[in-house]
Design an enzyme around this catalytic site. Structure first.
Site, PDB file in Angstrom:
ATOM      1  CG  HIS A 316      -2.058   0.917   1.148  1.00  0.00           C
ATOM      2  ND1 HIS A 316      -1.975   2.270   1.358  1.00  0.00           N
ATOM      3  CD2 HIS A 316      -3.349   0.666   0.813  1.00  0.00           C
ATOM      4  CE1 HIS A 316      -3.168   2.812   1.175  1.00  0.00           C
ATOM      5  NE2 HIS A 316      -4.017   1.870   0.842  1.00  0.00           N
ATOM      6  CG  ASP A 373      -8.452  -4.403  -2.475  1.00  0.00           C
ATOM      7  OD1 ASP A 373      -7.678  -3.474  -2.772  1.00  0.00           O
ATOM      8  OD2 ASP A 373      -9.679  -4.241  -2.393  1.00  0.00           O
TER       9      ASP A 373
HETATM   10  C1  SDX Z   1      -6.341  -0.019  -2.713  1.00  0.00           C
HETATM   11  O1  SDX Z   1      -4.465   4.502  -1.990  1.00  0.00           O
HETATM   12  C2  SDX Z   1      -5.417   3.893  -1.315  1.00  0.00           C
HETATM   13  O2  SDX Z   1      -5.769   4.258  -0.229  1.00  0.00           O
HETATM   14  C3  SDX Z   1      -6.052   2.700  -2.023  1.00  0.00           C
HETATM   15  C4  SDX Z   1      -7.025   1.870  -1.207  1.00  0.00           C
HETATM   16  C5  SDX Z   1      -8.295   2.657  -0.920  1.00  0.00           C
HETATM   17  O3  SDX Z   1      -8.992   2.289   0.046  1.00  0.00           O
HETATM   18  O4  SDX Z   1      -8.636   3.573  -1.735  1.00  0.00           O
HETATM   19  O5  SDX Z   1      -6.432   1.462   0.020  1.00  0.00           O
HETATM   20  C6  SDX Z   1      -7.472   0.626  -1.975  1.00  0.00           C
HETATM   21  O6  SDX Z   1      -6.116   0.304  -3.851  1.00  0.00           O
HETATM   22  C7  SDX Z   1      -5.445  -0.991  -1.972  1.00  0.00           C
HETATM   23  C8  SDX Z   1      -4.237  -1.476  -2.853  1.00  0.00           C
HETATM   24  C9  SDX Z   1      -4.745  -2.571  -3.769  1.00  0.00           C
HETATM   25  N1  SDX Z   1      -3.713  -2.943  -4.745  1.00  0.00           N
HETATM   26  C10 SDX Z   1      -3.051  -4.122  -4.678  1.00  0.00           C
HETATM   27  O7  SDX Z   1      -3.179  -4.924  -3.763  1.00  0.00           O
HETATM   28  C11 SDX Z   1      -2.141  -4.387  -5.873  1.00  0.00           C
HETATM   29  C12 SDX Z   1      -0.806  -4.911  -5.377  1.00  0.00           C
HETATM   30  N2  SDX Z   1      -0.123  -3.839  -4.674  1.00  0.00           N
HETATM   31  C13 SDX Z   1       0.827  -3.045  -5.446  1.00  0.00           C
HETATM   32  O8  SDX Z   1       0.591  -2.901  -6.787  1.00  0.00           O
HETATM   33  C14 SDX Z   1       1.343  -1.823  -4.686  1.00  0.00           C
HETATM   34  O9  SDX Z   1       1.640  -2.223  -3.423  1.00  0.00           O
HETATM   35  C15 SDX Z   1       0.471  -0.575  -4.623  1.00  0.00           C
HETATM   36  C16 SDX Z   1       0.025  -0.139  -5.963  1.00  0.00           C
HETATM   37  C17 SDX Z   1      -0.720  -0.827  -3.771  1.00  0.00           C
HETATM   38  C18 SDX Z   1       1.317   0.517  -3.975  1.00  0.00           C
HETATM   39  O10 SDX Z   1       2.353   0.789  -4.862  1.00  0.00           O
HETATM   40  P1  SDX Z   1       3.452   1.928  -4.513  1.00  0.00           P
HETATM   41  O11 SDX Z   1       3.116   2.667  -3.289  1.00  0.00           O
HETATM   42  O12 SDX Z   1       3.668   2.714  -5.752  1.00  0.00           O
HETATM   43  O13 SDX Z   1       4.674   1.075  -4.126  1.00  0.00           O
HETATM   44  P2  SDX Z   1       5.877   0.756  -5.085  1.00  0.00           P
HETATM   45  O14 SDX Z   1       5.355   0.230  -6.374  1.00  0.00           O
HETATM   46  O15 SDX Z   1       6.784   1.940  -5.099  1.00  0.00           O
HETATM   47  O16 SDX Z   1       6.544  -0.484  -4.319  1.00  0.00           O
HETATM   48  C19 SDX Z   1       7.625  -0.295  -3.436  1.00  0.00           C
HETATM   49  C20 SDX Z   1       8.421  -1.589  -3.570  1.00  0.00           C
HETATM   50  C21 SDX Z   1       8.791  -1.930  -5.015  1.00  0.00           C
HETATM   51  O17 SDX Z   1       9.968  -2.721  -4.966  1.00  0.00           O
HETATM   52  P3  SDX Z   1      11.406  -1.971  -5.177  1.00  0.00           P
HETATM   53  O18 SDX Z   1      11.276  -1.116  -6.456  1.00  0.00           O
HETATM   54  O19 SDX Z   1      11.586  -1.131  -3.927  1.00  0.00           O
HETATM   55  O20 SDX Z   1      12.390  -3.100  -5.318  1.00  0.00           O
HETATM   56  O21 SDX Z   1       7.604  -2.701  -3.116  1.00  0.00           O
HETATM   57  C22 SDX Z   1       7.382  -3.577  -4.219  1.00  0.00           C
HETATM   58  C23 SDX Z   1       7.664  -2.812  -5.482  1.00  0.00           C
HETATM   59  O22 SDX Z   1       8.083  -3.697  -6.511  1.00  0.00           O
HETATM   60  N3  SDX Z   1       5.975  -3.988  -4.136  1.00  0.00           N
HETATM   61  C24 SDX Z   1       5.539  -5.229  -4.321  1.00  0.00           C
HETATM   62  C25 SDX Z   1       4.153  -5.170  -4.105  1.00  0.00           C
HETATM   63  N4  SDX Z   1       3.782  -3.920  -3.806  1.00  0.00           N
HETATM   64  C26 SDX Z   1       4.917  -3.186  -3.838  1.00  0.00           C
HETATM   65  N5  SDX Z   1       6.179  -6.369  -4.645  1.00  0.00           N
HETATM   66  C27 SDX Z   1       5.422  -7.482  -4.748  1.00  0.00           C
HETATM   67  N6  SDX Z   1       4.071  -7.520  -4.560  1.00  0.00           N
HETATM   68  C28 SDX Z   1       3.412  -6.377  -4.223  1.00  0.00           C
HETATM   69  N7  SDX Z   1       2.085  -6.410  -4.027  1.00  0.00           N
END
Ligand code: SDX
Length: 439
Positions: A316, A373
């Protein structure tokens, strides 16, 4: 929250020094009642000729708000100051809607009036049912909702003067009231069944379940446990600060656009798998994993920077701790499955996946925890809701958050039309090349 409690104001500035010119600039720092202070950069471009640069707005506050507060490090979520756990335990969805819209919990009279007003706006104009027929039967319900909610902007010309507070509230009530009716009708349409009309003797969650699962051929037996679970799930999804879909609604609304069209834009943004579409993607992922012995392979792929697979339902932008909603959702999951006598192997798989991920350095270092989720899809599946409807359910709940934030944006004297700038790295100016001179 009264103005007196809000301690917004300068408490200490920041000095920015431009090392190419040696000039320094004082930037005011504004402090809210909770959470990080903000550096007010509104004059930065005028003073320095520089923009800030923050793709994805990881360090940018887009507005001032009094509605929802999230402390991502400590896993705290407050709606108008009330902890989400207490609202999930003691409140109900329409009371929570009132709180988000008006800023205070209603008393018995104001609650009764609000419930009555919403209940008597749940029916759709008969003409709207014709919109559904334009879609293929196998359309995704979120595509139908984008279309039908946007079409409401062609119906209600009596509540689109957004400068009129009464118009804003009428449009908001209509959207909160009609969203379950539209979502359920979208679901029924995919089944080839007739849309079910709302019943004024049912509460909001019961009505939504009734419109989803009843049919004209027999009486539908409502499960109080399912209705309570649905009501709690709606509370958990109602608002969440400046998330992608809420920011979309604010951006669309900042130009003065039609409120129904703005909410349709929010639905479109919520549909993405990185946002509200994750609940559907979690179930698909768990079904792909299939068994506990396959978990390690999927965890390996999630960690591989060359593989764009991510663990859906994990991570998140704000929560760097367990999403407090996921905890309530997990508890609700057990209650619903027990009530229904359902043993879903996906729940055991999800819990094992959570256990493995939370003991893996990759996830621990990046503070990636289950989010709202991760468990919701298992509950919806147990309730008989198909995966294609999970995000539509999220949209039903989030409509109150979208309209509350839309109203706050319009009423904010500091708000202007949203118009970010850019770091341009394209071609510098060059003369036109006639066809015969091109390669
Ligand atoms: C919702 O914003 C809100 O409040 C949203 C929400 C709401 O109520 O409105 O809470 C609802 O959208 C919840 C989130 C649902 N999405 C998912 O579950 C999809 C999977 N999660 C990711 O796609 C991700 O965690 C996000 C999109 C939720 C957040 O992405 P960020 O903040 O842009 O984080 P990032 O991509 O910069 O990740 C930081 C690191 C990265 O690795 P490095 O580049 O540091 O090596 O963490 C890794 C990412 O690759 N990472 C993950 C991951 N989420 C982040 N690696 C594996 N699996 C994951 N799920």
């Amino acid at each position: 929250m009264s103005e007196a409690k809000a301690t917004k104001g300068r408490n200490h500035g920041m000095t920015l020094t431009d090392h190419t010119t040696g000039k320094s600039y004082e930037l005011p720092v504004l402090k809210g009642t909770l959470g990080p202070s903000v550096i007010d950069v509104r004059k930065l471009y005028g003073d320095t000729g520089h923009f800030t640069y923050d793709p994805g707005y990881t360090s940018t506050g887009s507005c001032e708000s009094k509605i929802t507060y999230i402390d991502g490090d400590n896993g705290i979520l407050l709606y108008r100051g009330y902890p989400i756990q207490e609202l999930a335990e003691h409140s109900d969805f329409l009371e929570t809607c009132y709180l988000l819209l008006y800023g205070e919990l209603p008393n018995a009279q104001t609650k009764a009036k609000f419930v009555n007003d919403i209940t008597y706006h749940t029916m759709l104009h008969e003409q709207i049912h014709f919109f559904f027929r334009g879609f293929r039967r196998d359309s995704h319900p979120m595509a139908v909702m984008c279309g039908v909610v946007g079409a409401l902007s062609a119906f209600y010309h009596d509540s689109t003067d957004i400068s009129n507070p009464h118009h804003r509230m009428v449009a908001s009530y209509r959207l909160i009231a009609k969203m379950p009716t539209i979502a359920a009708a979208a679901f029924k349409y995919t089944l080839g069944q007739p849309a079910v009309y709302p019943r004024n003797n049912l509460n909001y969650a019961e009505n939504f379940i009734h419109m989803m699962f009843s049919n004209p051929c027999e009486e539908y037996k409502m499960s109080p446990v399912l209705a309570k679970a649905m009501d709690r799930i709606l509370i958990l999804h109602a608002d969440h600060e400046q998330n992608a879909s809420t920011s979309t609604v604010r951006m669309a609304g900042s130009s003065g656009a039609n409120p129904f069209a703005c909410i349709a834009a929010g639905i479109a943004s919520l549909w993405g798998p990185a946002h509200g579409g994750a609940n559907e993607a979690v179930i698909t992922m768990l079904q792909q994993i299939g068994s506990k012995d396959k978990i390690s392979e999927f965890v390996r792929r999630a960690k591989d920077p060359k593989d764009n697979f991510r663990l859906m339902g994990f991570g998140h932008r704000v929560y760097k701790n367990y999403d407090p909603r996921a905890k309530v959702m997990q508890q609700t999951c057990h209650e619903v499955l027990e009530e229904l006598g359902v043993k879903d192997p996906l729940l055991d798989l999800a819990k094992e996946l959570e256990h493995i991920a939370l003991s893996d350095d990759y996830f621990v270092q990046r503070k990636l925890y289950p989010n709202v989720d991760f468990y919701s899809g298992i509950i919806f599946k147990a309730m008989g809701i198909p995966a294609s409807m999970f995000t539509a359910l999220f949209a039903v709940a989030r409509t109150v958050g979208w309209v509350a934030q839309w109203i706050e944006m319009i009423e904010d004297p500091a708000q202007k039309i949203g118009r970010p700038r850019q770091l341009f790295t394209g071609e510098v100016e060059r003369p036109y090349v006639p066809m015969q001179k091109r390669k």
